[in-house]
Motif scaffolding. Structure first.
Motif, PDB file in Angstrom:
ATOM      1  N   UNK A  59       2.764  28.977  10.531  1.00  0.00           N
ATOM      2  CA  UNK A  59       4.205  29.124  10.274  1.00  0.00           C
ATOM      3  C   UNK A  59       5.027  28.521  11.426  1.00  0.00           C
ATOM      4  N   UNK A  60       4.537  28.715  12.639  1.00  0.00           N
ATOM      5  CA  UNK A  60       5.226  28.164  13.812  1.00  0.00           C
ATOM      6  C   UNK A  60       5.171  26.636  13.786  1.00  0.00           C
ATOM      7  N   UNK A  61       3.989  26.131  13.416  1.00  0.00           N
ATOM      8  CA  UNK A  61       3.796  24.688  13.330  1.00  0.00           C
ATOM      9  C   UNK A  61       4.740  24.088  12.278  1.00  0.00           C
ATOM     10  N   UNK A  91       0.801  -1.216   0.000  1.00  0.00           N
ATOM     11  CA  UNK A  91       0.000   0.000   0.000  1.00  0.00           C
ATOM     12  C   UNK A  91       0.837   1.271   0.000  1.00  0.00           C
ATOM     13  N   UNK A  92       0.207   2.336  -0.494  1.00  0.00           N
ATOM     14  CA  UNK A  92       0.753   3.681  -0.306  1.00  0.00           C
ATOM     15  C   UNK A  92      -0.184   4.350   0.696  1.00  0.00           C
ATOM     16  N   UNK A  93       0.383   4.862   1.759  1.00  0.00           N
ATOM     17  CA  UNK A  93      -0.428   5.474   2.812  1.00  0.00           C
ATOM     18  C   UNK A  93      -0.146   6.967   2.844  1.00  0.00           C
ATOM     19  N   UNK A  94      -1.198   7.765   2.635  1.00  0.00           N
ATOM     20  CA  UNK A  94      -0.976   9.207   2.787  1.00  0.00           C
ATOM     21  C   UNK A  94      -1.458   9.601   4.174  1.00  0.00           C
ATOM     22  N   UNK A  95      -0.594  10.293   4.891  1.00  0.00           N
ATOM     23  CA  UNK A  95      -0.875  10.645   6.289  1.00  0.00           C
ATOM     24  C   UNK A  95      -1.373  12.090   6.376  1.00  0.00           C
ATOM     25  N   UNK A  96      -1.878  12.484   7.533  1.00  0.00           N
ATOM     26  CA  UNK A  96      -2.194  13.885   7.791  1.00  0.00           C
ATOM     27  C   UNK A  96      -0.900  14.562   8.253  1.00  0.00           C
ATOM     28  N   UNK A  97      -0.794  15.854   8.024  1.00  0.00           N
ATOM     29  CA  UNK A  97       0.451  16.572   8.315  1.00  0.00           C
ATOM     30  C   UNK A  97       0.956  16.485   9.747  1.00  0.00           C
TER      31      UNK A  97
END
Ligand code: S3P
Length: 166
Positions: A127-129, A73-79
């Motif tokens: 921006x900080x994140x 599988x290719x798994x796309x994650x949340x940032x």
């Protein structure tokens, strides 16, 4: 083969994941979609706004744990997946982790079109994140790809070439 795409919002993880899955005949798994399914909400924004980020990260951890056994599988994650060490450690198990890297300015440009994601409503906080997370993406990545000024096709091709050389 198991590929995991990580990186900040607006990096094209969802699009690149779909393209890679098609090219490599792998299953495409979108973690945000899986999180939404078990949350009883309709969007990640709803989970964040109504339940809060802590609950979102708990659901994210549940999905990461479930995906440990996934093989092709290719798994796309949340940032924000790298914010929880357990989640990214589960995902990293027998996977190639690919960091889709882009400047903060590119993220602003790419996200300007639609409704901003919940953690991108304040540019200053975002921006900080971004600065906080960047070293973590770098730390967990096996492959590093910059995506500024590149088309999804170019990025996909570059990843495929880099995987071949592993
Ligand atoms: C988040 C990014 C979102 C989603 C959630 C939290 C983050 O995914 O998981 O809103 O913390 O950066 P994308 O990176 O796909 O936008």
């Amino acid at each position: 083969m198991k590929l995991v795409l990580i990186g900040f919002m607006g990096g094209g993880k969802t699009t690149i994941s779909q393209m890679l899955a098609t090219r490599l005949t792998l299953k495409n798994i979108d973690m945000d979609e899986e999180i939404i399914k078990i949350s009883g909400r309709r969007t990640d924004t709803e989970i964040m706004d109504i339940d809060g980020e802590t609950i979102f990260r708990e659901l994210e951890l549940q999905i990461a744990r479930k995906l440990r056994t996934e093989k092709n599988a290719v798994i796309s994650t949340g940032g924000g997946v790298i914010m929880n060490k357990l989640s990214i450690d589960y995902l990293k198990e027998s996977a190639v982790v690919i960091f889709l890297d882009h400047s903060f300015e590119t993220a602003v440009k790419r996200l300007a079109a639609g409704t901003p994601p919940p953690l991108f409503r304040s540019a200053e906080k975002a921006r900080k994140l971004y600065a906080l997370r960047k070293p973590l993406y770098q730390y967990y990545a096996d492959i590093h790809i910059t995506t500024d000024e590149k088309t999804p096709d170019q990025v996909t091709e570059e990843i495929i070439q880099k995987i071949k050389r592993l």
